[in-house]
Structures are given as C-alpha cells and as structure tokens.
Design a protein around this motif. Structure first.
Motif, PDB file in Angstrom:
ATOM      1  N   LEU A  14       0.827  -1.199   0.000  1.00  0.00           N
ATOM      2  CA  LEU A  14       0.000   0.000   0.000  1.00  0.00           C
ATOM      3  C   LEU A  14       0.865   1.255   0.000  1.00  0.00           C
ATOM      4  N   ALA A  15       1.907   1.254   0.810  1.00  0.00           N
ATOM      5  CA  ALA A  15       2.804   2.401   0.860  1.00  0.00           C
ATOM      6  C   ALA A  15       3.476   2.632  -0.492  1.00  0.00           C
ATOM      7  N   VAL A  16       3.869   1.554  -1.151  1.00  0.00           N
ATOM      8  CA  VAL A  16       4.477   1.672  -2.481  1.00  0.00           C
ATOM      9  C   VAL A  16       3.485   2.272  -3.474  1.00  0.00           C
ATOM     10  N   LEU A  17       2.251   1.788  -3.465  1.00  0.00           N
ATOM     11  CA  LEU A  17       1.224   2.323  -4.373  1.00  0.00           C
ATOM     12  C   LEU A  17       0.958   3.801  -4.108  1.00  0.00           C
ATOM     13  N   ILE A  18       0.887   4.163  -2.826  1.00  0.00           N
ATOM     14  CA  ILE A  18       0.650   5.559  -2.475  1.00  0.00           C
ATOM     15  C   ILE A  18       1.810   6.428  -2.946  1.00  0.00           C
ATOM     16  N   ALA A  19       3.032   5.962  -2.746  1.00  0.00           N
ATOM     17  CA  ALA A  19       4.202   6.726  -3.185  1.00  0.00           C
ATOM     18  C   ALA A  19       4.198   6.913  -4.698  1.00  0.00           C
ATOM     19  N   LEU A  20       3.876   5.852  -5.420  1.00  0.00           N
ATOM     20  CA  LEU A  20       3.825   5.946  -6.885  1.00  0.00           C
ATOM     21  C   LEU A  20       2.753   6.929  -7.340  1.00  0.00           C
ATOM     22  N   ALA A  21       1.560   6.826  -6.757  1.00  0.00           N
ATOM     23  CA  ALA A  21       0.464   7.718  -7.142  1.00  0.00           C
ATOM     24  C   ALA A  21       0.777   9.157  -6.759  1.00  0.00           C
ATOM     25  N   GLY A  22       1.270   9.348  -5.526  1.00  0.00           N
ATOM     26  CA  GLY A  22       1.527  10.700  -5.051  1.00  0.00           C
ATOM     27  C   GLY A  22       2.629  11.395  -5.812  1.00  0.00           C
ATOM     28  N   TRP A  23       3.785  10.743  -5.954  1.00  0.00           N
ATOM     29  CA  TRP A  23       4.894  11.362  -6.674  1.00  0.00           C
ATOM     30  C   TRP A  23       4.564  11.564  -8.141  1.00  0.00           C
ATOM     31  N   SER A  24       3.831  10.632  -8.742  1.00  0.00           N
ATOM     32  CA  SER A  24       3.436  10.790 -10.145  1.00  0.00           C
ATOM     33  C   SER A  24       2.543  12.010 -10.323  1.00  0.00           C
ATOM     34  N   ILE A  57      -0.979  20.561  -3.128  1.00  0.00           N
ATOM     35  CA  ILE A  57       0.409  20.194  -3.399  1.00  0.00           C
ATOM     36  C   ILE A  57       1.149  19.913  -2.098  1.00  0.00           C
ATOM     37  N   LEU A  58       1.036  20.809  -1.143  1.00  0.00           N
ATOM     38  CA  LEU A  58       1.744  20.644   0.123  1.00  0.00           C
ATOM     39  C   LEU A  58       1.316  19.369   0.844  1.00  0.00           C
ATOM     40  N   THR A  59       0.021  19.060   0.802  1.00  0.00           N
ATOM     41  CA  THR A  59      -0.468  17.885   1.528  1.00  0.00           C
ATOM     42  C   THR A  59      -0.110  16.598   0.807  1.00  0.00           C
ATOM     43  N   ASN A  60      -0.103  16.616  -0.526  1.00  0.00           N
ATOM     44  CA  ASN A  60       0.356  15.435  -1.247  1.00  0.00           C
ATOM     45  C   ASN A  60       1.854  15.204  -1.021  1.00  0.00           C
ATOM     46  N   ALA A  93      -6.171  12.697   7.934  1.00  0.00           N
ATOM     47  CA  ALA A  93      -7.159  13.769   8.013  1.00  0.00           C
ATOM     48  C   ALA A  93      -6.861  14.875   7.006  1.00  0.00           C
ATOM     49  N   SER A  94      -5.588  15.198   6.836  1.00  0.00           N
ATOM     50  CA  SER A  94      -5.199  16.281   5.939  1.00  0.00           C
ATOM     51  C   SER A  94      -5.470  15.932   4.487  1.00  0.00           C
ATOM     52  N   THR A 127      -4.732   9.286  -4.489  1.00  0.00           N
ATOM     53  CA  THR A 127      -3.871   9.318  -3.306  1.00  0.00           C
ATOM     54  C   THR A 127      -4.668   9.374  -2.000  1.00  0.00           C
ATOM     55  N   PRO A 128      -5.679  10.258  -1.889  1.00  0.00           N
ATOM     56  CA  PRO A 128      -6.482  10.232  -0.656  1.00  0.00           C
ATOM     57  C   PRO A 128      -7.143   8.885  -0.398  1.00  0.00           C
ATOM     58  N   GLY A 129      -7.713   8.277  -1.449  1.00  0.00           N
ATOM     59  CA  GLY A 129      -8.388   6.996  -1.269  1.00  0.00           C
ATOM     60  C   GLY A 129      -7.445   5.908  -0.804  1.00  0.00           C
ATOM     61  N   LEU A 130      -6.268   5.835  -1.421  1.00  0.00           N
ATOM     62  CA  LEU A 130      -5.290   4.826  -1.028  1.00  0.00           C
ATOM     63  C   LEU A 130      -4.801   5.055   0.394  1.00  0.00           C
ATOM     64  N   PHE A 131      -4.634   6.324   0.783  1.00  0.00           N
ATOM     65  CA  PHE A 131      -4.124   6.577   2.126  1.00  0.00           C
ATOM     66  C   PHE A 131      -5.167   6.250   3.195  1.00  0.00           C
ATOM     67  N   VAL A 132      -6.441   6.395   2.879  1.00  0.00           N
ATOM     68  CA  VAL A 132      -7.481   5.968   3.819  1.00  0.00           C
ATOM     69  C   VAL A 132      -7.362   4.465   4.074  1.00  0.00           C
ATOM     70  N   ILE A 133      -7.179   3.696   3.012  1.00  0.00           N
ATOM     71  CA  ILE A 133      -7.026   2.251   3.161  1.00  0.00           C
ATOM     72  C   ILE A 133      -5.782   1.936   3.997  1.00  0.00           C
ATOM     73  N   TYR A 134      -4.712   2.660   3.715  1.00  0.00           N
ATOM     74  CA  TYR A 134      -3.465   2.491   4.474  1.00  0.00           C
ATOM     75  C   TYR A 134      -3.691   2.787   5.956  1.00  0.00           C
ATOM     76  N   SER A 135      -4.410   3.857   6.242  1.00  0.00           N
ATOM     77  CA  SER A 135      -4.660   4.214   7.643  1.00  0.00           C
ATOM     78  C   SER A 135      -5.503   3.162   8.346  1.00  0.00           C
ATOM     79  N   LEU A 136      -6.466   2.591   7.645  1.00  0.00           N
ATOM     80  CA  LEU A 136      -7.294   1.545   8.247  1.00  0.00           C
ATOM     81  C   LEU A 136      -6.454   0.319   8.583  1.00  0.00           C
ATOM     82  N   ALA A 137      -5.489   0.009   7.705  1.00  0.00           N
ATOM     83  CA  ALA A 137      -4.622  -1.137   7.968  1.00  0.00           C
ATOM     84  C   ALA A 137      -3.657  -0.852   9.114  1.00  0.00           C
TER      85      ALA A 137
END
Length: 217
Positions: A14-24, A57-60, A93-94, A127-137
C-alpha cells in the motif's frame, strides 16, 4: 505515542502504491505548470511560488513523505515519526480533507482535460483513497486520543495564515473562497473558520472509524 509496527506485507505494498500515485501526480502537475509558464513568460521563482501555494500540493508532498520515509529509511527519525499512530492520523485527516474540499467546493468550477485530468485525479482522489485504506490497515486496533484533531488542525491554520500572507505579498490567492481581494478579510476569515470546523469534524469521524475497527478486531 508508540510506533504501530514496521511496514510489512499488505501495508508495504500500500505504501508503495501511495508513493507511486503521489509522486506521479506531483511531478505531472509540476510539468504541466512549467509548460504553462513557458507560454506566459513566468520565471522559476514565480513557478515555485505558484506551485507551493496550493494546499493540495503541500499535503500530497506530506503524504509522499509519510510513506517514502518508512519505506526507504524506517529506522531514521522521520521514518519512525511517520509510523506513529498520531502522525498517520494527521496525514490521513489532511489528505482526506484535500479530496473532500475539492469535490465539494472546486469540482464544478474546474473541469480538467487530458493530462490535467490525470494529475487532478491522482492528487484529489487516488492518493487520498489509497491513504485511507493504508490508515485503516495501520490504525486498526489503536485508539487515538480525542484531542488529536485539535493538534492536527494546526497544519490547516498554518496554511491559512501562509496563504493570506502570501496573497498580500504577491496579490494572488490559491483558492477563491480565501481570496481576500475579492471577498475581504471578514468573509475570508469566516470561511476559514468554517473550514477549520469541517476539518475537526472530519478528524473526529476518522478517529471514530478507527476506534470502531479497534472494537471489532
């Protein structure tokens, strides 16, 4: 608050997917802004001021740091910090606030096409959707303190002050609902208070969801 655990298994992927989506999304948005700047003659300084003026931008960037540090250097001080439950909650939350604010306040006045649509979707939805899943895990089984959203909101307040100071200096505001030139300070501050209340409410909803997961587990 103690560290939850190190990344492993599903949370690592999940962290890898979030990093790929966010940095992209961030790099694509930078490319598009740079391409637009070439046509209107803006220099690199103006480009940087424009790019880093947006809460999105800052939050991503915050999200990318929150997953990239634990992946690359989990034992470093930033890596350990971003594995703490309170830090994960703050970032969640952010970034969820980014997605909800865009969907409710900006979606109807901004209809991107092509690569702009891709960047917009990555930054405001994927990115927000993936991070919600990450936070739940990461936070299932952990009950955060009810005072946590008050601390998390300091980030939003700091950005609000930054946006107003930046706008006063350069005469441009990143979002219409905090545009002092168009609305005046009274309305802008009122809008800021509404946004703060919405952020706090979101924080408590998220804490409730994580606590519910804790009881079910």
């Amino acid at each position: 608050m103690p560290i939850t655990h190190t990344l492993n298994g599903k949370t690592r992927w999940l962290a890898v997917l979030i990093a790929l989506a966010g940095w992209s999304g961030l790099l694509l948005q930078w490319y598009l802004l740079q391409r637009a700047a070439q046509t209107d003659g803006r220099g690199i300084g103006q480009l940087l001021v424009a790019y880093f003026g947006y809460f999105t931008i800052l939050t991503n960037l915050l999200v990318c740091a929150a997953v990239s540090w634990p992946l690359a250097a989990p034992t470093s001080a930033p890596g350990r910090f971003f594995l703490r439950p309170a830090a994960i909650g703050w970032v969640t939350a952010s970034i969820v606030f980014v997605g909800l604010a865009y969907h409710l306040l900006l979606r109807r006045i901004w209809q991107p096409q092509g690569l702009h649509w891709v960047a917009n979707t990555l930054l405001h939805y994927v990115t927000p959707g993936l991070f919600v899943i990450y936070s739940l895990a990461m936070l299932r089984g952990i009950a955060l303190r009810w005072t946590a959203p008050l601390w998390w909101s300091g980030y939003l307040v700091a950005y609000f002050v930054y946006a107003l100071v930046r706008g006063a200096l350069i005469g441009s505001y990143p979002y219409g609902f905090i545009d002092v030139a168009a609305l005046g300070y009274a309305v802008t501050i009122r809008n800021g208070c509404f946004l703060l209340l919405a952020f706090l409410l979101l924080g408590y909803v998220l804490i409730g969801a994580w606590r519910l997961g804790s009881r079910r587990s």
